[in-house]
Design a protein around this motif. Structure first.
Motif, PDB file in Angstrom:
ATOM      1  N   ALA A 170      36.460  -5.065  44.777  1.00 25.13           N
ATOM      2  CA  ALA A 170      37.865  -4.285  45.161  1.00 25.13           C
ATOM      3  C   ALA A 170      37.624  -4.272  47.273  1.00 25.13           C
ATOM      4  O   ALA A 170      37.729  -4.454  48.235  1.00 25.13           O
ATOM      5  N   LEU A 171      36.400  -3.211  47.225  1.00 20.68           N
ATOM      6  CA  LEU A 171      35.928  -2.492  48.784  1.00 20.68           C
ATOM      7  C   LEU A 171      34.984  -4.321  49.176  1.00 20.68           C
ATOM      8  O   LEU A 171      35.576  -4.663  51.268  1.00 20.68           O
ATOM      9  N   ALA A 172      34.708  -5.445  48.970  1.00 19.00           N
ATOM     10  CA  ALA A 172      33.749  -6.581  49.586  1.00 19.00           C
ATOM     11  C   ALA A 172      34.939  -7.322  49.947  1.00 19.00           C
ATOM     12  O   ALA A 172      35.001  -7.710  51.266  1.00 19.00           O
ATOM     13  N   ALA A 173      36.289  -7.018  49.479  1.00 23.34           N
ATOM     14  CA  ALA A 173      37.478  -8.226  49.614  1.00 23.34           C
ATOM     15  C   ALA A 173      38.047  -7.663  51.050  1.00 23.34           C
ATOM     16  O   ALA A 173      39.487  -8.736  50.717  1.00 23.34           O
ATOM     17  N   LEU A 174      38.087  -6.557  50.442  1.00 20.40           N
ATOM     18  CA  LEU A 174      39.019  -5.574  52.001  1.00 20.40           C
ATOM     19  C   LEU A 174      38.964  -7.299  53.480  1.00 20.40           C
ATOM     20  O   LEU A 174      37.570  -7.322  53.956  1.00 20.40           O
ATOM     21  N   PRO A 175      39.922  -6.944  54.148  1.00 16.06           N
ATOM     22  CA  PRO A 175      39.787  -7.961  55.260  1.00 16.06           C
ATOM     23  C   PRO A 175      38.958  -6.804  56.773  1.00 16.06           C
ATOM     24  O   PRO A 175      38.564  -5.257  56.697  1.00 16.06           O
ATOM     25  N   GLY A 176      37.499  -7.777  56.880  1.00 14.00           N
ATOM     26  CA  GLY A 176      37.191  -7.588  57.988  1.00 14.00           C
ATOM     27  C   GLY A 176      36.056  -7.121  57.591  1.00 14.00           C
ATOM     28  O   GLY A 176      35.006  -6.543  58.510  1.00 14.00           O
ATOM     29  N   VAL A 177      35.817  -6.822  56.216  1.00 13.76           N
ATOM     30  CA  VAL A 177      34.807  -6.603  55.736  1.00 13.76           C
ATOM     31  C   VAL A 177      33.452  -7.436  55.190  1.00 13.76           C
ATOM     32  O   VAL A 177      33.994  -8.796  54.775  1.00 13.76           O
ATOM     33  N   ALA A 178      32.276  -7.090  55.772  1.00 11.85           N
ATOM     34  CA  ALA A 178      31.136  -8.196  55.716  1.00 11.85           C
ATOM     35  C   ALA A 178      30.368  -8.184  54.620  1.00 11.85           C
ATOM     36  O   ALA A 178      29.830  -8.467  54.231  1.00 11.85           O
ATOM     37  N   GLY A 179      30.512  -6.853  53.897  1.00 12.91           N
ATOM     38  CA  GLY A 179      29.635  -6.930  52.740  1.00 12.91           C
ATOM     39  C   GLY A 179      29.398  -5.079  52.318  1.00 12.91           C
ATOM     40  O   GLY A 179      29.933  -4.047  52.954  1.00 12.91           O
ATOM     41  N   VAL A 180      28.796  -4.467  51.288  1.00  9.50           N
ATOM     42  CA  VAL A 180      28.689  -3.262  50.466  1.00  9.50           C
ATOM     43  C   VAL A 180      27.582  -3.196  50.186  1.00  9.50           C
ATOM     44  O   VAL A 180      26.410  -3.941  49.532  1.00  9.50           O
ATOM     45  N   GLU A 181      27.111  -2.200  50.872  1.00 10.82           N
ATOM     46  CA  GLU A 181      25.036  -1.732  50.716  1.00 10.82           C
ATOM     47  C   GLU A 181      25.374  -0.462  49.616  1.00 10.82           C
ATOM     48  O   GLU A 181      26.255   0.794  49.926  1.00 10.82           O
ATOM     49  N   VAL A 182      24.916  -0.850  48.781  1.00 12.17           N
ATOM     50  CA  VAL A 182      24.735   0.378  47.622  1.00 12.17           C
ATOM     51  C   VAL A 182      23.172   0.915  47.353  1.00 12.17           C
ATOM     52  O   VAL A 182      22.329   0.480  47.412  1.00 12.17           O
ATOM     53  N   ASN A 183      23.500   2.314  47.265  1.00  8.83           N
ATOM     54  CA  ASN A 183      22.385   3.599  47.141  1.00  8.83           C
ATOM     55  C   ASN A 183      23.019   4.066  45.406  1.00  8.83           C
ATOM     56  O   ASN A 183      22.967   5.013  46.166  1.00  8.83           O
ATOM     57  N   GLU A 184      22.419   3.693  44.702  1.00 14.54           N
ATOM     58  CA  GLU A 184      22.820   4.040  43.747  1.00 14.54           C
ATOM     59  C   GLU A 184      21.960   5.759  43.368  1.00 14.54           C
ATOM     60  O   GLU A 184      22.482   6.964  42.633  1.00 14.54           O
ATOM     61  N   LEU A 185      20.925   5.670  44.432  1.00 10.42           N
ATOM     62  CA  LEU A 185      20.527   7.385  43.858  1.00 10.42           C
ATOM     63  C   LEU A 185      21.197   8.305  44.509  1.00 10.42           C
ATOM     64  O   LEU A 185      21.029   9.658  43.693  1.00 10.42           O
ATOM     65  N   GLU A 186      21.526   7.982  45.642  1.00 12.39           N
ATOM     66  CA  GLU A 186      22.388   9.248  46.404  1.00 12.39           C
ATOM     67  C   GLU A 186      23.973   8.612  45.692  1.00 12.39           C
ATOM     68  O   GLU A 186      24.942   9.631  46.580  1.00 12.39           O
ATOM     69  N   HIS A 187      24.548   8.077  44.964  1.00 15.54           N
ATOM     70  CA  HIS A 187      25.750   8.282  44.408  1.00 15.54           C
ATOM     71  C   HIS A 187      26.363   7.618  45.711  1.00 15.54           C
ATOM     72  O   HIS A 187      27.280   7.942  46.060  1.00 15.54           O
ATOM     73  N   SER A 188      26.072   6.770  46.941  1.00 17.01           N
ATOM     74  CA  SER A 188      26.928   6.385  48.094  1.00 17.01           C
ATOM     75  C   SER A 188      27.123   5.157  48.058  1.00 17.01           C
ATOM     76  O   SER A 188      26.229   4.207  47.709  1.00 17.01           O
ATOM     77  N   LEU A 189      27.787   4.428  48.659  1.00 11.49           N
ATOM     78  CA  LEU A 189      27.454   3.142  49.847  1.00 11.49           C
ATOM     79  C   LEU A 189      28.280   3.326  50.691  1.00 11.49           C
ATOM     80  O   LEU A 189      29.103   4.114  50.899  1.00 11.49           O
ATOM     81  N   THR A 190      27.729   2.229  51.060  1.00 12.77           N
ATOM     82  CA  THR A 190      27.905   2.128  53.203  1.00 12.77           C
ATOM     83  C   THR A 190      28.660   0.563  53.344  1.00 12.77           C
ATOM     84  O   THR A 190      28.269  -0.835  52.228  1.00 12.77           O
ATOM     85  N   VAL A 191      30.283   0.905  53.658  1.00 17.14           N
ATOM     86  CA  VAL A 191      31.126  -0.614  53.410  1.00 17.14           C
ATOM     87  C   VAL A 191      30.392  -1.318  54.944  1.00 17.14           C
ATOM     88  O   VAL A 191      30.740  -0.504  55.927  1.00 17.14           O
TER      89      VAL A 191
END
Length: 307
Positions: free
Chosen positions: A240-261
């Motif tokens: 859903a995040l990756a499908a947003l307008p202007g989004v190039a991709g999503v990077e996930v850091n599972e160890l830190e429970h974080s992601l970068t859009v």
């Protein structure tokens, strides 16, 4: 001003500095960046008159470093890589020697030494021989000799190398205060130093100029510019995040429970990300927007990738 024009240095078949040109004005703190072997220290040595260029020229405050070397060097305070000092001298003896070399005598010499000692907080080691000092204190002695004669130009090669976090903070504050009426060039591979201190950054690799801009503008060329960082222990819908307008991709850091859009070039996506979080009722504990990452741009530039 400092003017460097078509500066080149060759050692046999190796070109260490290749047709380098740039200028620096008073009040600027220039970060001189490049990987190991990029030609930073060779450029510094030519700029200070310790090494003759193969071709090209450099001038300090209007004095040509080859034709008017002594006049040019009188304008410069120089901290070389490794801060070489006379190890068998005491700190006091060394600084008094440097003051004498710089032409100070009597009360003027004592005053200049006292100012430098106070600025670098060297009072506690004045009677020690330099060889007995820690790496951090040796660096501070090197900085003291560089500023002792109150030069118009400061050229510093890795000025905070070996310093602990408190000492780094102190030296950075000192450099910022000195930079108000001086030209300061800092050669470093510590990108944090550039962001903290510099008003401008020059990046070189293989002796060639690759970029010349403010640290902020360079960082904005990163793929992380306008990226949105999210921290959540709840699983977020990456698709859903990756499908947003202007989004190039999503990077996930599972160890830190974080992601970068990641944002597409020129896009600002934080409003759309916030809307989606509200619509889905996601529990997000932290949200931040990135200005970009200088280390990302540095790697791409020095590896020959486009940014």
């Amino acid at each position: 001003m400092i003017e460097i024009s078509n500066l080149t240095k060759r050692f046999a078949q190796h070109t260490a500095v290749d047709d380098l040109s740039f200028s620096v004005k008073p009040g600027e703190v220039l970060g001189f960046l490049g990987p190991n072997g990029a030609g930073k220290s060779t450029t510094m040595k030519m700029l200070t008159g310790f090494l003759a260029p193969t071709s090209g020229s450099a001038s300090i405050q209007g004095f040509d470093i080859q034709r008017q070397r002594l006049k040019a060097q009188q304008q410069i305070g120089y901290l070389p890589e490794g801060a070489p000092c006379y190890g068998d001298m005491t700190v006091r003896g060394f600084l008094e020697f440097i003051a004498a070399v710089r032409g100070f005598k009597g009360a003027a010499k004592r005053e200049q030494v006292a100012k430098a000692v106070a600025l670098l907080e060297l009072e506690g080691v004045l009677g020690q021989s330099i060889d007995t000092l820690s790496k951090g204190f040796k660096r501070r002695v090197g900085l003291a000799q560089a500023i002792l004669h109150e030069p118009k130009v400061l050229i510093l090669d890795e000025p905070t190398d070996g310093l602990d976090p408190n000492q780094k903070h102190q030296v950075r504050q000192l450099i910022q205060s000195l930079a108000q009426d001086k030209i300061v060039i800092i050669s470093t591979h510590i990108l944090e130093e550039v962001s903290a201190l510099c008003s401008r950054a020059v990046v070189i690799a293989h002796g060639k100029l690759l970029a010349d801009d403010t640290p902020q503008q360079l960082a904005s060329r990163s793929r992380y510019h306008q990226a949105v960082n999210l921290l959540s222990t709840q699983g977020l819908d990456h698709a859903a995040l990756a499908a947003l307008p202007g989004v190039a991709g999503v990077e996930v850091n599972e160890l830190e429970h974080s992601l970068t859009v990641l944002a597409e070039p020129g896009a600002v996506i934080v409003t759309e990300v916030n809307k989606l979080i509200a619509q889905r009722g996601w529990a997000v504990s932290e949200l931040s927007v990135e200005r970009g990452r200088l280390d990302d741009v540095f790697r791409n530039l020095t590896r020959g990738e486009s940014v």
